[in-house]
Design an enzyme around this catalytic site. Structure first.
Site, PDB file in Angstrom:
ATOM      1  N   LYS A   1      31.273  10.537   5.866  1.00 40.44           N
ATOM      2  CA  LYS A   1      31.105  11.773   6.612  1.00 40.44           C
ATOM      3  C   LYS A   1      32.003  11.814   7.847  1.00 40.44           C
ATOM      4  O   LYS A   1      32.291  12.893   8.369  1.00 40.44           O
ATOM      5  CB  LYS A   1      29.624  11.979   6.980  1.00 40.44           C
ATOM      6  CG  LYS A   1      28.757  12.396   5.764  1.00 40.44           C
ATOM      7  CD  LYS A   1      29.176  13.745   5.214  1.00 40.44           C
ATOM      8  CE  LYS A   1      28.159  14.532   4.403  1.00 40.44           C
ATOM      9  NZ  LYS A   1      27.541  13.998   3.234  1.00 40.44           N
TER      10      LYS A   1
ATOM     11  N   LYS B   1      22.679  19.127  -4.531  1.00 42.65           N
ATOM     12  CA  LYS B   1      24.116  19.258  -4.805  1.00 42.65           C
ATOM     13  C   LYS B   1      24.571  18.249  -5.867  1.00 42.65           C
ATOM     14  O   LYS B   1      25.189  18.617  -6.867  1.00 42.65           O
ATOM     15  CB  LYS B   1      24.951  19.027  -3.533  1.00 42.65           C
ATOM     16  CG  LYS B   1      24.810  20.091  -2.476  1.00 42.65           C
ATOM     17  CD  LYS B   1      25.703  19.811  -1.281  1.00 42.65           C
ATOM     18  CE  LYS B   1      25.407  18.511  -0.565  1.00 42.65           C
ATOM     19  NZ  LYS B   1      24.056  18.388  -0.010  1.00 42.65           N
TER      20      LYS B   1
ATOM     21  N   ASP C   1      30.180  16.577  -3.299  1.00 40.37           N
ATOM     22  CA  ASP C   1      29.757  16.755  -1.907  1.00 40.37           C
ATOM     23  C   ASP C   1      30.725  17.501  -0.977  1.00 40.37           C
ATOM     24  O   ASP C   1      30.276  18.134  -0.046  1.00 40.37           O
ATOM     25  CB  ASP C   1      29.441  15.386  -1.312  1.00 40.37           C
ATOM     26  CG  ASP C   1      28.567  15.452  -0.072  1.00 40.37           C
ATOM     27  OD1 ASP C   1      27.514  16.107  -0.122  1.00 40.37           O
ATOM     28  OD2 ASP C   1      28.935  14.851   0.953  1.00 40.37           O
TER      29      ASP C   1
ATOM     30  N   ARG D   1      20.296   5.015  -2.155  1.00 40.44           N
ATOM     31  CA  ARG D   1      21.520   5.679  -2.621  1.00 40.44           C
ATOM     32  C   ARG D   1      22.284   4.816  -3.603  1.00 40.44           C
ATOM     33  O   ARG D   1      22.108   3.596  -3.646  1.00 40.44           O
ATOM     34  CB  ARG D   1      22.461   5.921  -1.439  1.00 40.44           C
ATOM     35  CG  ARG D   1      21.975   6.920  -0.428  1.00 40.44           C
ATOM     36  CD  ARG D   1      22.490   8.303  -0.763  1.00 40.44           C
ATOM     37  NE  ARG D   1      21.978   9.305   0.157  1.00 40.44           N
ATOM     38  CZ  ARG D   1      22.378  10.560   0.156  1.00 40.44           C
ATOM     39  NH1 ARG D   1      23.281  10.990  -0.694  1.00 40.44           N
ATOM     40  NH2 ARG D   1      21.862  11.424   1.003  1.00 40.44           N
TER      41      ARG D   1
HETATM   42  P1  ATP Z   1      23.093  14.817   0.025  1.00 36.55           P
HETATM   43  O1  ATP Z   1      23.848  15.854   0.819  1.00 36.55           O
HETATM   44  O2  ATP Z   1      22.241  13.970   0.919  1.00 36.55           O
HETATM   45  O3  ATP Z   1      23.971  14.017  -0.878  1.00 36.55           O
HETATM   46  P2  ATP Z   1      22.189  16.422  -2.266  1.00 36.55           P
HETATM   47  O4  ATP Z   1      22.192  17.880  -1.977  1.00 36.55           O
HETATM   48  O5  ATP Z   1      23.303  15.893  -3.090  1.00 36.55           O
HETATM   49  O6  ATP Z   1      22.005  15.602  -0.880  1.00 36.55           O
HETATM   50  P3  ATP Z   1      20.527  15.303  -4.285  1.00 36.55           P
HETATM   51  O7  ATP Z   1      21.041  13.913  -4.139  1.00 36.55           O
HETATM   52  O8  ATP Z   1      20.964  16.044  -5.498  1.00 36.55           O
HETATM   53  O9  ATP Z   1      20.817  16.135  -2.976  1.00 36.55           O
HETATM   54  O10 ATP Z   1      18.950  15.220  -4.186  1.00 36.55           O
HETATM   55  C1  ATP Z   1      18.032  16.100  -4.775  1.00 36.55           C
HETATM   56  C2  ATP Z   1      16.773  15.300  -5.061  1.00 36.55           C
HETATM   57  O11 ATP Z   1      15.707  16.146  -5.416  1.00 36.55           O
HETATM   58  C3  ATP Z   1      16.987  14.350  -6.221  1.00 36.55           C
HETATM   59  O12 ATP Z   1      16.296  13.159  -5.945  1.00 36.55           O
HETATM   60  C4  ATP Z   1      16.369  15.122  -7.386  1.00 36.55           C
HETATM   61  O13 ATP Z   1      15.890  14.271  -8.401  1.00 36.55           O
HETATM   62  C5  ATP Z   1      15.213  15.821  -6.705  1.00 36.55           C
HETATM   63  N1  ATP Z   1      14.748  17.064  -7.332  1.00 36.55           N
HETATM   64  C6  ATP Z   1      13.493  17.300  -7.752  1.00 36.55           C
HETATM   65  N2  ATP Z   1      13.367  18.532  -8.259  1.00 36.55           N
HETATM   66  C7  ATP Z   1      14.570  19.122  -8.156  1.00 36.55           C
HETATM   67  C8  ATP Z   1      15.073  20.412  -8.522  1.00 36.55           C
HETATM   68  N3  ATP Z   1      14.294  21.341  -9.061  1.00 36.55           N
HETATM   69  N4  ATP Z   1      16.382  20.667  -8.297  1.00 36.55           N
HETATM   70  C9  ATP Z   1      17.169  19.750  -7.718  1.00 36.55           C
HETATM   71  N5  ATP Z   1      16.755  18.514  -7.347  1.00 36.55           N
HETATM   72  C10 ATP Z   1      15.467  18.195  -7.575  1.00 36.55           C
HETATM   73 MN    MN Z   2      24.791  14.446  -2.686  1.00 33.52          MN
END
Ligand code: ATP
Ligand code: MN
Length: 537
Positions: free
Chosen positions: A200, A242, A257, A322
């Site tokens: 980041k 995401k 990301d 992670r």
């Molecule tokens: P970061 O910016 O921290 O990387 P991110 O936006 O990439 O965050 P994810 O790593 O995709 O977020 O996390 C979403 C989490 O929520 C995962 O652990 C996923 O399994 C869970 N989850 C549960 N239900 C849902 C849903 N309906 N849609 C998306 N994610 C879900």
């Molecule tokens: Mn992510």
């Protein structure tokens, strides 16, 4: 994979680092082996390397500084997010960190960011720990042997997790820090082993450089590409989906990301890898990510049994467990990592109040409003038995990484969205049937079905027959969606009690209005009307 890389060394004297042992560009296998030899990590049964990042298992936004000098003074949006740091104090601290590294073995990795060749920026990462260097291999783009000949680094990351600052003397807040110096092109990270600070840090640097110098919009979003040649991008704060939703077997992953949207109608990934949350990960629900956890990947802060089997439900170290892996650990990827203008943009939000529709369509004004607001919710801890979600607003869905005023990014996005004629959707990946504690998280299979339907044009025309305008939020809620029961599409219908639903919706409305006040002066009438339609009491 070739693991025959000859041991190479380079001098770091130009950086003021006098280390005798400089391990340059080691292969992932070597870094994996060295980490285990040094007792800094263990092999999981999947073959991945498991490490503990130490005191910090997440980023520390209050310890992120930007050097205030002629280059940055008038451009940065200074405040709690972009905290100024004196140039002289930076020089002193830099000397201390490099002196600290001087009597240690250090690991150097040359890599680059920005997959589009026209935007490529070389970076050199200097790490105290071998696994942090493997992280840099995983996350940044990997130059070819040819590109390494005469490699000229533009930015340098100096990363010393074992170095502790003295806040009184060094001008930091406490012993850890992540400082960006745009004039010297250095990211200085110390006192924390959390790898996200490296990733980041460079993201934040690009979020300044690309709009200021290259007329390109940097975005905190994931991206993928469909068989019909349609790019989709997914904005959202941490934990909104995401990474999860962009990993889709039927679409090519562009990146999970960080992306740039150029003035030449293309989007490109900044990175060469993914950094996924693994809390409650399962092969059934998230096969792509699960399958990417193999030799070369780094698991952070997970709990394993003595056979190296990870218990993804165990959050005893942190909820923010992670894994990082190079993007080619995912099977269906775009090569190289770029695509055309997006056809669909998804704003992901994990609404723990459970009141936003699971999917809704936004007008351009609503899109601008929601982008500037950057809403998601945090689920409160259960300490005192109180379970009240907390609304959380972060401009551009990534305020901690945005050095410029949010409206700068918002204006660029609005212009690009109009030009590209893109569809914008607000997706609630959070709660349904009630708030956190009463309702439950939206099922991933439903969210995926809704996103697919939106991308395939299966949510009908933007008309009364196909959409209901939400009476509080003003967004257009589809009446039906293939693969999703109709009642799931209406948040109100999933609640047992209408009055309780509206009361909670108004509570969220008020939070939106309160938050938007600081942007009101910058927003035109159209954008202001993009907010919730009905106001609470
Ligand atoms: P970061 O910016 O921290 O990387 P991110 O936006 O990439 O965050 P994810 O790593 O995709 O977020 O996390 C979403 C989490 O929520 C995962 O652990 C996923 O399994 C869970 N989850 C549960 N239900 C849902 C849903 N309906 N849609 C998306 N994610 C879900
Ligand atoms: Mn992510």
């Amino acid at each position: 994979m070739n693991s025959t890389t000859k041991a190479k060394s380079i001098s770091l004297k130009e950086y003021g680092i006098t280390s005798e042992k400089v391990s340059y560009q080691l292969s992932p296998d070597e870094l994996h082996r060295i980490t285990i030899e040094k007792g800094m990590g263990k092999a999981a049964s999947s073959g991945a390397l498991a490490v503990n990042t130490g005191e910090f298992t997440g980023r520390s936004p209050m310890d992120r500084f930007i050097v205030k000098d002629a280059r940055t003074e008038d451009k940065i949006w200074w405040g709690d997010i972009n905290i100024p740091f004196e140039p002289e104090a930076f020089d002193k601290l830099y000397d201390k960190v490099t002196a600290y590294l001087g009597d240690k073995e250090v690991f150097v990795r040359d890599s680059y960011v920005c997959a589009d060749p026209a935007y490529k920026m070389n970076i050199r990462v200097i790490n105290e720990y071998p696994w942090s260097n493997l992280f840099a291999y995983n996350m940044f783009l990997r130059p070819t042997e040819e590109e390494l000949q005469g490699f000229d680094p533009e930015w340098v990351v100096v990363n010393a997790p074992g170095f502790m600052a003295d806040a009184q003397i060094d001008g930091t807040r406490q012993h850890n820090f992540a400082i960006l110096n745009f004039t010297k092109k250095i990211a200085l990270v110390g006192g924390t082993g959390y790898t996200g600070e490296i990733k980041k840090g460079i993201f934040s640097a690009l979020n300044f450089i690309l709009p200021v110098d290259k007329n390109t919009l940097p975005m905190h979003c994931s991206a993928n590409y469909g068989v019909n040649g349609d790019t989709a991008i997914f904005f959202g704060l941490s934990g909104t989906g995401k990474t999860t939703l962009s990993a889709d077997a039927n679409r090519k992953l562009i990146g999970d990301d960080e992306h740039g949207w150029t003035s030449e109608n293309s989007i490109f990934n900044f990175e060469g890898g993914c950094y996924a949350k693994v809390i409650d990960l399962s092969a059934e629900k998230e096969p792509e990510i699960y399958g990417a956890i193999k030799k070369g990947a780094i698991l952070e802060n997970v709990i394993m049994d003595d056979k190296g089997v990870v218990d993804f439900a165990d959050t005893s170290i942190t909820q923010n467990t992670r894994v990082s892996y190079p993007i080619h650990h995912i099977e269906n990827i775009m090569k190289p990592s770029y695509g055309d203008n997006p056809k669909n943009i998804f704003f992901l939000t994990a609404d723990a109040f459970g009141v936003l529709p699971p999917i809704s369509r936004l007008t351009p004004a609503q899109a601008a409003y929601h982008f500037i607001s950057g809403y998601t919710a945090k689920v409160a801890g259960t300490e005192a038995g109180v379970v009240e979600p907390q609304p959380s607003f972060s401009a551009c869905f990534g305020a901690p990484f945005m050095p410029l005023h949010p409206t700068k990014y918002a204006e660029m996005l609005s212009a690009k969205m109009k030009e590209a004629g893109v569809n914008v959707w607000l997706v609630n990946t959070g709660w349904t049937g009630g708030p956190y504690g009463v309702g439950k998280r939206m099922e991933l299979k439903y969210t995926r079905a809704m996103i697919n339907a939106a991308m395939n044009g299966d949510l009908g025309l933007y008309t009364y027959d196909d959409y209901h305008i939400h009476s509080v939020f003003g967004v257009a809620q589809p009446r039906s969606c293939p693969g999703v029961p109709d009642e799931v599409l209406s948040p109100r219908a999933t609640w047992k009690d209408d009055a309780a639903y509206y009361k909670t919706a108004f509570k969220l409305t008020n939070a939106f209005r309160e938050n938007f006040k600081k942007f009101e002066a910058f927003a035109n009438e159209e954008i202001r009307r993009g907010g919730p339609q009905r106001y609470g009491f």
